[in-house]
Design an enzyme around this catalytic site. Structure first.
Site, short mmCIF file in Angstrom:
data_model
loop_
_atom_site.label_atom_id
_atom_site.label_comp_id
_atom_site.label_asym_id
_atom_site.label_seq_id
_atom_site.Cartn_x
_atom_site.Cartn_y
_atom_site.Cartn_z
N GLY A 350 0.81 -1.22 0.00
CA GLY A 350 0.00 0.00 0.00
C GLY A 350 0.84 1.27 0.00
O GLY A 350 2.03 1.25 -0.26
N TYR A 351 0.17 2.39 0.29
CA TYR A 351 0.75 3.73 0.17
C TYR A 351 1.35 3.86 -1.23
O TYR A 351 2.55 4.09 -1.41
CB TYR A 351 1.77 4.02 1.27
CG TYR A 351 1.80 5.50 1.60
CD1 TYR A 351 0.73 6.08 2.27
CD2 TYR A 351 2.84 6.30 1.20
CE1 TYR A 351 0.70 7.44 2.53
CE2 TYR A 351 2.83 7.67 1.45
CZ TYR A 351 1.75 8.22 2.12
OH TYR A 351 1.73 9.56 2.37
N LEU A 352 0.47 3.69 -2.18
CA LEU A 352 0.89 3.45 -3.56
C LEU A 352 1.49 4.68 -4.23
O LEU A 352 1.17 5.82 -3.90
CB LEU A 352 -0.32 2.97 -4.37
CG LEU A 352 -1.00 1.72 -3.82
CD1 LEU A 352 -2.19 1.33 -4.69
CD2 LEU A 352 -0.04 0.55 -3.70
N HIS A 353 2.36 4.41 -5.18
CA HIS A 353 2.98 5.46 -5.99
C HIS A 353 3.09 4.95 -7.43
O HIS A 353 2.67 3.83 -7.73
CB HIS A 353 4.33 5.86 -5.41
CG HIS A 353 5.23 4.69 -5.12
ND1 HIS A 353 5.75 3.88 -6.11
CD2 HIS A 353 5.66 4.16 -3.95
CE1 HIS A 353 6.49 2.94 -5.57
NE2 HIS A 353 6.44 3.06 -4.25
N GLY A 355 5.43 3.73 -9.02
CA GLY A 355 6.13 2.44 -9.15
C GLY A 355 5.14 1.29 -9.09
O GLY A 355 5.12 0.39 -9.95
N HIS A 356 4.26 1.32 -8.07
CA HIS A 356 3.22 0.29 -7.96
C HIS A 356 2.31 0.32 -9.18
O HIS A 356 1.96 -0.71 -9.74
CB HIS A 356 2.36 0.54 -6.71
CG HIS A 356 3.09 0.45 -5.41
ND1 HIS A 356 3.32 1.55 -4.61
CD2 HIS A 356 3.62 -0.60 -4.75
CE1 HIS A 356 3.97 1.17 -3.53
NE2 HIS A 356 4.17 -0.13 -3.58
N ASP A 469 13.17 -3.84 -5.90
CA ASP A 469 13.52 -4.80 -4.84
C ASP A 469 14.10 -6.04 -5.52
O ASP A 469 13.46 -7.09 -5.60
CB ASP A 469 12.28 -5.13 -4.02
CG ASP A 469 11.72 -3.89 -3.36
OD1 ASP A 469 12.29 -3.45 -2.35
OD2 ASP A 469 10.73 -3.33 -3.88
N MET A 503 11.28 5.51 -6.66
CA MET A 503 10.05 5.76 -5.89
C MET A 503 9.90 4.68 -4.83
O MET A 503 10.18 3.50 -5.08
CB MET A 503 8.84 5.75 -6.81
CG MET A 503 8.83 6.95 -7.70
SD MET A 503 7.22 7.13 -8.46
CE MET A 503 7.51 8.61 -9.39
N SER A 505 7.49 3.91 -0.94
CA SER A 505 6.53 4.40 0.06
C SER A 505 7.30 5.07 1.19
O SER A 505 6.81 5.98 1.85
CB SER A 505 5.71 3.25 0.62
OG SER A 505 5.15 2.51 -0.43
P1 AMP Z 1 5.85 -2.63 -1.63
O1 AMP Z 1 4.52 -2.00 -1.50
O2 AMP Z 1 6.98 -1.74 -1.24
O3 AMP Z 1 5.92 -4.00 -1.01
O4 AMP Z 1 6.05 -2.87 -3.20
C1 AMP Z 1 5.16 -3.65 -3.93
C2 AMP Z 1 5.75 -3.94 -5.29
O5 AMP Z 1 6.02 -2.71 -5.96
C3 AMP Z 1 7.07 -4.69 -5.21
O6 AMP Z 1 7.12 -5.66 -6.22
C4 AMP Z 1 8.08 -3.60 -5.43
O7 AMP Z 1 9.29 -4.08 -5.97
C5 AMP Z 1 7.35 -2.73 -6.43
N1 AMP Z 1 7.91 -1.37 -6.42
C6 AMP Z 1 8.12 -0.58 -5.35
N2 AMP Z 1 8.70 0.57 -5.72
C7 AMP Z 1 8.87 0.49 -7.07
C8 AMP Z 1 9.42 1.38 -8.05
N3 AMP Z 1 9.92 2.55 -7.73
N4 AMP Z 1 9.42 0.96 -9.32
C9 AMP Z 1 8.92 -0.25 -9.68
N5 AMP Z 1 8.39 -1.12 -8.80
C10 AMP Z 1 8.36 -0.75 -7.52
#
Ligand code: AMP
Length: 602
Positions: A350-353, A355-356, A469, A503, A505
Site C-alpha cells: 500500500g501507500y501506492l505510488h 512504481g506500484h 527490490d 520511488m 513508500s
Molecule cells: P511494496 O509495497 O513496497 O511492497 O512494493 C510492492 C511492489 O512494488 C514490489 O514488487 C516492489 O518491488 C514494487 N515497487 C516498489 N517501488 C517500485 C518502483 N519505484 N518501481 C517499480 N516497482 C516498484
C-alpha cells in the site's frame, strides 16, 4: 431480424429463479440456453432439463441447452441475468463475450448495483432492468419448486419490446414501470424483510407470517428499510411497505430463502447487496438502521469462522462498484472465482505510488483481469523496523487503483493472514543469505511466506514485481520454481522521481534536505554504469565508485554496496563476466533506502 433471434433466449445462472424462468420459456417453445459455472447444476440440466416439482410432488421436465462457457453462446440476442448479486461481475464478463452487438441483457436480480456493473461491461444500451416477485425454491441441481407467481416489472428501454413480448408469450404478467429506483427499492425492502429472517430461522415465507415475533421483526425491518428509501426521495411502488411485504410472503408462502442454502453449500449470500446496501444508504442519509445492521451481521455470523471479516469492511463492500474490494479470505475466493483469466496479480504493502501503478499497468496490458493486494506484512519487519509507522492511506490507494481499472483488491488483516496458532513458514535458503538478507534477519522468510500465501489465495496466472527490490524478485522466482507455483513472475523496471530517486513508500519519511541528499543513490549507480561503459569492468572498482560517491554526500551513510551475479546473488570479484547486479543500501537520516541497477549484458 433473423427468426432465431426472437425464438432463442440465453439465461445466465442455474439457480432456482434461472431454472424456473428457463422452464417457463421452454414450455412456450423458446430455445433456452442456460449458462453457468455450477458443475452439478449444469450436469443435471444437461441430463434431465429443468425439472419442475409441483405442490403435489409431481415432476415435469423441460428441455434446455446447457453452456459452461461464453464461447458456446456467442451471438446471443436476448439474455436474462438471474445470478446472485455476488456473481454479477462474472456474468457481465461472460456476456461481454457472447452477447451480440445489438443484444440486450435484462437483469431480474435481487439487490442494488447489478445494473451498473452489467452496464460497465456491456454498455448501458445493452442492459435493461426488471424486477420480479415471482418465487422459487431450488430442491436440487436443476430441480425447482415454484414458490408463487408475481408480475415482471420492466423499466422502459429502447430495445425492450421484443423481450417484453417473449415474457407475455411465456404467460408472465408484464408491466412497465417508470422509475428504476422505486422499483429496485420496492423489491429491496421486500428482500430485506423476508430473506434474512427466514434464513436465520430456517422457515418458509408462510411460517414467517404465522410466527408472531418473527412477523413483528418482518414489519420493523420493512419500516426501517422504507424509511431509508424515503430519506433518499424514493417513492416506493406501494403505499404501505408492511402490507406489501406481508402480501409477498403470503403469495410465496411455500418458498424458502436461498440465503441459508447458499451458506450451507459454501457460497456467500446476497446480504451485502440487500441489508448491507440499506445500511450504507442509511449512513449516507442519516437514517439509523439497527435492524438491517443486525440482520446483516447475523447472516455473516452463519459464515464459517475463517470467512468472517471485520464488520466495518463487510458493510463497506459496495455491490456493483467498478472495483471489488474484499477483506476476508472467503470473499476473496468468491470474487476471484468470478474473474476470467489470465489473472494478473500485484502484491503491495500500500501507500501506492507510480512504481506500484507501473506494475498494475503492466498487468492490465497482459492480463484479462487484475488483482492487487494491500497488506503491510508484519512478519517481514524485524522488531526494530518501522512496522507501526509504515505509511498507510487505504482510501487514497483504492481510488488510485480504481482509476487504473483494477478488478479486485484484497486487503486482508494480520489476523486473517496469521490467525492464532499460525506456524508455517517458507524459507528460501541461499539467495536470502546475502545483501538485504544478511542485514534484515528474517525479512525474506516473511516475504516468501506472505507471497506464497497470497499466491495460494489469489491463484494468479502472472504476478508482477519491481526491479527496485531486486533480491526480493530473485527470492520470489526461486520460491515459485521450487514450490511448483504455476505462475509467471514478471519483473518490471524501477520507476524513479525526476532526480533519479527510486520511488518508494518510505520516501515520505525524508525531510526536505534528506530528500535532496537521497538522489545520491542513483547518482552513484549512474557513475558506476558510466565507468562500466568506459571499460571499467572490475567488480571491486565499481563498488568503490559507488562508495566514494555516497561518501561525498554528508547526510548519506552507505550500509553496503554489492556487485553480484544477478541470479545467484553471489558477490563477484575481478572482471564482470557478462552482467552484474550493482545494489546498495544507504541510510539518509533515519530512513533506509535501497536501489540497484543491472550493468552489462543487456
Ligand atoms: P511494496 O509495497 O513496497 O511492497 O512494493 C510492492 C511492489 O512494488 C514490489 O514488487 C516492489 O518491488 C514494487 N515497487 C516498489 N517501488 C517500485 C518502483 N519505484 N518501481 C517499480 N516497482 C516498484
Amino acid at each position: 431480424m433473423r427468426a432465431k433471434d426472437t425464438n432463442s433466449l440465453l439465461i445466465v445462472g442455474t439457480g432456482a429463479m434461472a431454472c424456473l424462468f428457463a422452464a417457463r420459456f421452454s414450455s412456450a417453445s423458446y430455445r433456452v440456453t442456460m449458462l453457468g459455472t455450477w458443475k452439478e447444476g449444469l450436469q443435471a440440466l444437461r441430463e434431465n432439463g429443468v425439472v419442475i416439482v409441483d405442490s403435489d410432488g409431481n415432476e415435469r421436465s423441460y428441455p434446455v441447452q446447457v453452456a459452461d462457457c461464453a464461447q458456446a453462446c456467442k451471438g446471443s440476442r436476448f439474455a436474462l441475468v438471474l445470478v446472485k448479486s455476488w456473481q454479477t461481475q462474472r456474468a457481465a464478463q461472460q456476456l461481454a463475450k457472447c452477447l451480440s452487438a445489438r443484444g440486450l441483457a435484462l437483469t431480474l436480480q435481487n439487490g442494488l448495483g447489478n445494473l451498473e456493473l452489467l452496464a460497465r461491461f456491456l454498455g448501458s444500451q445493452r442492459v435493461a432492468l426488471g424486477v420480479t416477485t415471482t418465487g422459487a425454491t431450488l430442491l436440487g441441481p436443476g430441480k425447482v419448486r415454484p414458490g408463487g407467481e408475481g408480475a415482471i416489472s420492466l423499466i422502459g428501454h429502447p430495445h425492450l419490446a421484443p423481450i417484453a413480448k417473449m415474457f407475455s408469450k411465456a404467460g408472465f404478467t408484464v408491466e412497465t414501470a417508470p422509475d428504476a429506483m422505486a422499483l429496485l427499492w420496492g423489491k429491496l425492502v421486500i428482500n430485506a424483510a423476508i430473506n434474512p429472517i427466514t434464513a436465520l430461522l430456517g422457515i418458509s415465507n408462510g411460517e414467517l407470517l404465522s410466527r408472531e415475533k418473527a412477523r413483528a421483526l418482518l414489519q420493523e425491518t420493512a419500516r426501517e428499510a422504507s424509511a431509508v428509501a424515503e430519506a433518499q426521495g424514493i417513492c416506493l411502488p406501494y403505499p404501505d411497505p408492511v402490507v406489501a411485504v406481508e402480501s409477498t410472503a403470503s403469495r410465496t408462502a411455500n418458498n424458502r430463502s436461498s440465503m441459508l442454502q447458499d451458506v450451507q453449500r459454501g457460497a456467500p449470500t446476497e446480504i451485502d447487496a440487500i441489508c448491507g446496501a440499506i445500511v450504507r444508504a442509511g449512513e449516507k442519509t442519516g437514517v439509523k438502521t439497527p435492524i438491517n445492521r443486525t440482520l446483516f451481521h447475523l447472516i455473516k455470523a452463519l459464515y464459517p469462522t475463517e470467512w468472517n471479516e471485520p464488520a466495518k469492511t463487510g458493510l463497506e463492500v459496495t455491490s456493483g462498484c467498478r472495483m471489488n474490494v474484499v477483506t476476508s479470505l472467503a470473499d476473496l475466493r468468491a470474487a476471484r472465482a468470478q474473474l476470467t483469466g489470465p489473472v494478473g496479480f500485484v502484491p503491495t504493502m500500500g501507500y501506492l505510488h507510480e512504481g506500484h501503478l507501473s506494475l498494475v499497468r503492466a498487468a492490465k496490458s497482459n492480463c484479462n483481469t487484475v488483482v492487487v493486494s494491500i497488506f503491510v506484512n508484519p512478519t517481514q519487519f524485524s522488531p526494530n523496523e518501522d512496522l507501526s509507522n509504515y505509511p498507510r492511506d487505504l482510501k487514497r490507494d483504492l481510488s488510485m487503483l480504481e482509476k487504473e481499472g483494477v478488478d479486485l483488491v484484497w486487503t486482508p488483516t494480520p489476523e486473517i493472514m496469521y490467525p492464532p496458532g499460525y506456524q508455517t513458514w517458507i524459507s528460501v535458503e541461499e539467495v536470502t543469505s546475502m545483501l538485504e538478507g544478511s542485514i534484515r534477519s528474517g525479512h525474506f522468510r516473511g516475504v516468501a511466506t506472505v507471497v506464497g500465501k497470497l499466491f495460494n489465495a489469489v491463484r494468479p496466472d502472472k504476478a508482477y514485481f519491481g526491479q527496485k527490490d531486486a533480491q526480493q524478485a530473485v527470492v520470489i522466482r526461486r520460491m515459485t520454481q521450487d514450490l511448483n507455483f504455476n505462475i509467471e513472475i514478471v519483473v518490471c523496471p524501477t520507476i524513479r522521481e525526476q532526480d533519479g530517486l527510486a520511488m518508494s513508500s518510505r520516501n515520505v519519511y525524508l525531510n526536505p534536505s534528506e530528500r535532496q541528499a537521497a538522489s545520491v543513490l542513483h547518482r552513484a549507480l549512474v557513475k558506476a554504469q558510466v565507468a562500466y561503459s568506459d571499460g571499467e569492468h572490475d567488480a571491486e572498482r565499481l563498488r568503490q565508485i559507488v562508495n566514494e560517491t555516497v561518501q561525498s554526500e554528508p547526510l548519506a551513510h552507505l550500509q553496503y554496496v554489492s556487485c553480484t551475479h544477478p541470479d545467484t546473488l553471489r558477490e563477484l570479484e575481478g572482471q564482470i563476466p557478462t552482467h552484474a547486479l550493482l545494489s546498495m543500501a544507504v541510510h539518509v537520516g533515519k530512513t533506509r533506502l535501497i536501489d540497484n541497477v543491472v550493468i552489462g549484458g543487456q
